[in-house]
Each structure stands twice: as structure tokens, then as C-alpha cells.
Design a protein around this motif. Structure first.
Motif, short mmCIF file in Angstrom:
data_model
loop_
_atom_site.label_atom_id
_atom_site.label_comp_id
_atom_site.label_asym_id
_atom_site.label_seq_id
_atom_site.Cartn_x
_atom_site.Cartn_y
_atom_site.Cartn_z
N ALA A 147 0.84 -1.21 0.00
CA ALA A 147 0.00 0.00 0.00
C ALA A 147 0.87 1.26 0.00
O ALA A 147 0.64 2.19 -0.79
N LEU B 253 1.17 4.13 -3.00
CA LEU B 253 0.93 5.55 -2.74
C LEU B 253 2.12 6.40 -3.21
O LEU B 253 1.93 7.44 -3.84
N ASP C 259 -9.98 7.10 -0.57
CA ASP C 259 -9.99 5.68 -0.93
C ASP C 259 -11.46 5.28 -0.98
O ASP C 259 -12.10 5.13 0.06
N CYS D 220 -12.43 1.32 0.83
CA CYS D 220 -11.28 1.35 1.75
C CYS D 220 -11.07 0.07 2.55
O CYS D 220 -10.03 -0.09 3.19
N PHE E 89 -4.80 1.77 3.03
CA PHE E 89 -4.36 2.92 2.22
C PHE E 89 -4.52 4.22 2.99
O PHE E 89 -3.68 5.12 2.90
N ASN F 54 -8.02 -0.22 -4.05
CA ASN F 54 -7.75 -1.62 -4.40
C ASN F 54 -9.11 -2.30 -4.59
O ASN F 54 -9.66 -2.87 -3.65
#
Length: 385
Positions: free
Chosen positions: A180, A184, A197, A200, A205, A305
Motif C-alpha cells: 500500500a 501511494l 480511498d 477502503c 491505504f 484496491n
């Protein structure tokens, strides 16, 4: 204090950002390899690297390199190291092995031979031997065989550095914390805008984004590092390093928001954010991203994600089309990044990614993709510059 060589292990695709992190921290003689970066620093820097590197999985300290051709040369090479410098009789150890060699194909065999060499040395010198402890060893030894080259290292981290210490609650498919943080950093996130996010999950994240934005050392919540059991452990030095890193924490003037449509995920994310002491910076909402619009009229950085269909039962074509539609219709002036292990599904997004980066999520080959959503048309944007 003397400088020595160290190796930071990482994921495929993160070598450049890890080298950049090391440079920013003050490492010397940085050299990139595959899934690793070697560098030099002193003991204090080793402590600092473990505390502050976001994209490292382990920090190893190589103590010996030698050629190996067969079982005997491996045994002799390991036995030639003076293990009493690193290990006392009453202490325990464990050996981790990675091999990429035609001669040595079984990690278990290499571990066993290496253990025999260490134990035999102690028996000959002291008529006694240290124990093996796979769970909580005093010393973690790493043996790496690359073709005919064997490198023996001490593992200064212990458990992988993705175990940050804040995540107690996870959902179905949580993303690894180091993965993660690396995503980023690859996305260019530095804390200069609002962040979202939109799916989430357990909040990884969001926590990593807040730590980057506020310059918080990622492993500050971790319970322990392997070097704390080493014979040369210096608690005062560690405390000094920790304090100097904490002084560099800065404030974050923008918003960090997470959405999830599952109430259980929202609860888990809130728990993990609390564990990381970041509740004042992050808001988590029970929302379905596909029913939302951007709230503020200012730049937004999105990283997420989405489910891959690997573990979650979703209608992929429709799901990925809705990602594209929601970004197009509701999120102007936004940089949106997401990682997917379903490379086929990307064509359903209906937008052209401006970047694609190959990564692995576990063993799954994945793509990190970037979509730039302009306010107005792209043509207009360039005419206005």
C-alpha cells in the motif's frame, strides 16, 4: 560508529522508490538490485531504516560471503563464521533461507546444514549448544544462495516490516501495508491535496496515506524489532533516533476520506485508524462509491484496491464499467489510481489509463493504473496553460 553494508528487501517494482527513500534518510553507497536495495550506514542508521522506511520488508546485515559448490562447502563456509560474536549459549536462533541455484534446490536442506554447522561449532568450543526457536528466536539468520554465491546475514527486522502494529482487524482481502505504501509513493502522493480511498476495506491505504502526509515513521507503532535482542543493542541510541524522527512529524491541512459499502469494513477501518492514532486526520463513511460525487471543488488524489473477483463474487464487467462511469461523471480534477490483478477487466473501465505499472499483489501479477480526470475537457486544459 562504523558504517557497514545492509540490504533492504522489497517487492518487485519498488526498487526505485526504496532507493529514493534511502537517499532521503541519508544512506550511503545505494545500489539497486531485484527486489532489494543495498546501502551503507551505521548502527543508528539501521535502527532508523527499520523505523522509517515505508517500502522495505526487511533490513538484513550481511556478515559473510563465500562460494558454495556442494553440501561440504556450505557447511564449512557457515562454520567459518565466529558465531559466539552474535549468539550466546543460552540464546536461541532460527535460519531463513532463499535459494536460486541448480546445486541447492531445497531451502529446508540448506537450513538444516547451516544449523548443523553452527551447532557443531558451539559443541566443539563449549560442549553445549544454543536452541532453535522458530517462533521467538533471539537471532534470525538469513542464508541466501544465488547460483554459487552464498551470503549469510543477520535479520535486523524480525517479522516482516509490513507488520506495522496498527492493523488488528482485517476484511476479506486486505492489502499488504508495504505494498500500500509503495503504491501511494508510486502514485506521487505526498500530502498536497485531498485524498480518497473509495473502497477502503480495513483502511490500510488511508493509514499509510496519512503517515506519508504527516511524515510519521511507518513502524512507530511496532512492538519490537529483531535487533533489540542482539548483543550490541543500544536502547539509548534507539530512543534518540526515535525522538529525532518524531520531531519531523508535520500537520496535514487537507482531508483524508474512506468509503466502503460494507458496515463491517467501515468499523474495521475505524478501529485500525484508532490503533494508528490517526483518527483526527481520517474520516470513514458508509457509502457506495458508485452513488457518490466529489464534494470539494479542489484537486483530489484517489487510490484504491477494488475487488478482483478472485475472492469476492462480483460481476466484473459491470463493476469495472461503473468505476469508469463514476470517475467520469462525478470526479473532475482528480488523479485516480488503482491496482488490479484482473488485467482483462481494465478494458471495461472505458477510460484510457495514462500510466500502467506492473506489480505483484502476493503471487498475483497486477497492474497499477492511473486515470486523469480533468475539469472540463483535456483539450481545454492544455489551451488554458
Amino acid at each position: 560508529m562504523k558504517n557497514f553494508q545492509m540490504v533492504a528487501k522489497t517487492f518487485f517494482g519498488f526498487e526505485d522508490i526504496l532507493a529514493e527513500e534511502l537517499l532521503q534518510l541519508g544512506a550511503q553507497k545505494i545500489e539497486k538490485g531485484t527486489r532489494m536495495v543495498s546501502f551503507q550506514g551505521d548502527k543508528g542508521f539501521m535502527y532508523k531504516a527499520n523505523l522509517a522506511l515505508r517500502t522495505a520488508l526487511k533490513i538484513l546485515k550481511p556478515i559473510k560471503q563465500f562460494k558454495v559448490y556442494n553440501e561440504k562447502s556450505l557447511y564449512n563456509g557457515i562454520k567459518s563464521i565466529d558465531w559466539s560474536k552474535y549468539l550466546k549459549l543460552h540464546q536461541s536462533f532460527v535460519i531463513d533461507v532463499t535459494v536460486n541455484s541448480e546445486q541447492f534446490t531445497h531451502t529446508q536442506f540448506v537450513a538444516l546444514k547451516s544449523k548443523d554447522a553452527i551447532v557443531d561449532q558451539f559443541k566443539e568450543n563449549f560442549d553445549d549448544r544454543p536452541d532453535i526457536d522458530k517462533e521467538y528466536p533471539d537471532l534470525r539468520i538469513h542464508v541466501h544462495i544465488q547460483k554459487d554465491q552464498c551470503t549469510v546475514s543477520l535479520d535486523s527486522s524480525g517479522e516482516s516490516l509490513h507488520h506495522r502494529g496498527y492493523r488488528t482487524a482485517t476484511n476479506i482481502a486486505p492489502i499488504n501495508e508495504v505494498l500500500a505504501a509503495g503504491i501511494l509513493l508510486l502514485s506521487g502522493w505526498s500530502g498536497n491535496s485531498d485524498f480518497l480511498d473509495p473502497m477502503c476495506g480495513s483502511g490500510t491505504f488511508l493509514v499509510e496515506a496519512a503517515m506519508i502526509a504527516c511524515n510519521i515513521p511507518p513502524n512507530i507503532n511496532r512492538k519490537e524489532f529483531a535487533f533489540e535482542k542482539w548483543n550490541d543493542w543500544d536502547a539509548d541510541l534507539f530512543e534518540t533516533i526515535e525522538e529525532s524522527l518524531l520531531k519531523k512529524i508535520k500537520d496535514f491541512p487537507y482531508t483524508l476520506t474512506g468509503f466502503d459499502k460494507a458496515p463491517s469494513a467501515v468499523k474495521k477501518a475505524i478501529d485500525n485508524i484508532e490503533n494508528a492514532n490517526l483518527s483526527e486526520y481520517i474520516e470513514v463513511k458508509h457509502e457506495n462509491f458508485f452513488e457518490t460525487k466529489k464534494e470539494e471543488n479542489r484537486p483530489l488524489h484517489i487510490v484504491f484496491n477494488p475487488p478482483y473477483g478472485e475472492r469476492l463474487n462480483i460481476e466484473l464487467e459491470r463493476f469495472y464499467k461503473e468505476i469508469g462511469d463514476t470517475l467520469k461523471q462525478g470526479y473532475p480534477d482528480t488523479q485516480a489510481w488503482f491496482i488490479t490483478g484482473n488485467i482483462e477487466a481494465l478494458k471495461y473501465v472505458g477510460l484510457k489509463p495514462s500510466r500502467k505499472i506492473k506489480l505483484f499483489n502476493g503471487k498475483l501479477e497486477s497492474r497499477l493504473v492511473k486515470y486523469e480526470m480533468y475539469a472540463g475537457s483535456k483539450k481545454q486544459k492544455y489551451q488554458n496553460q
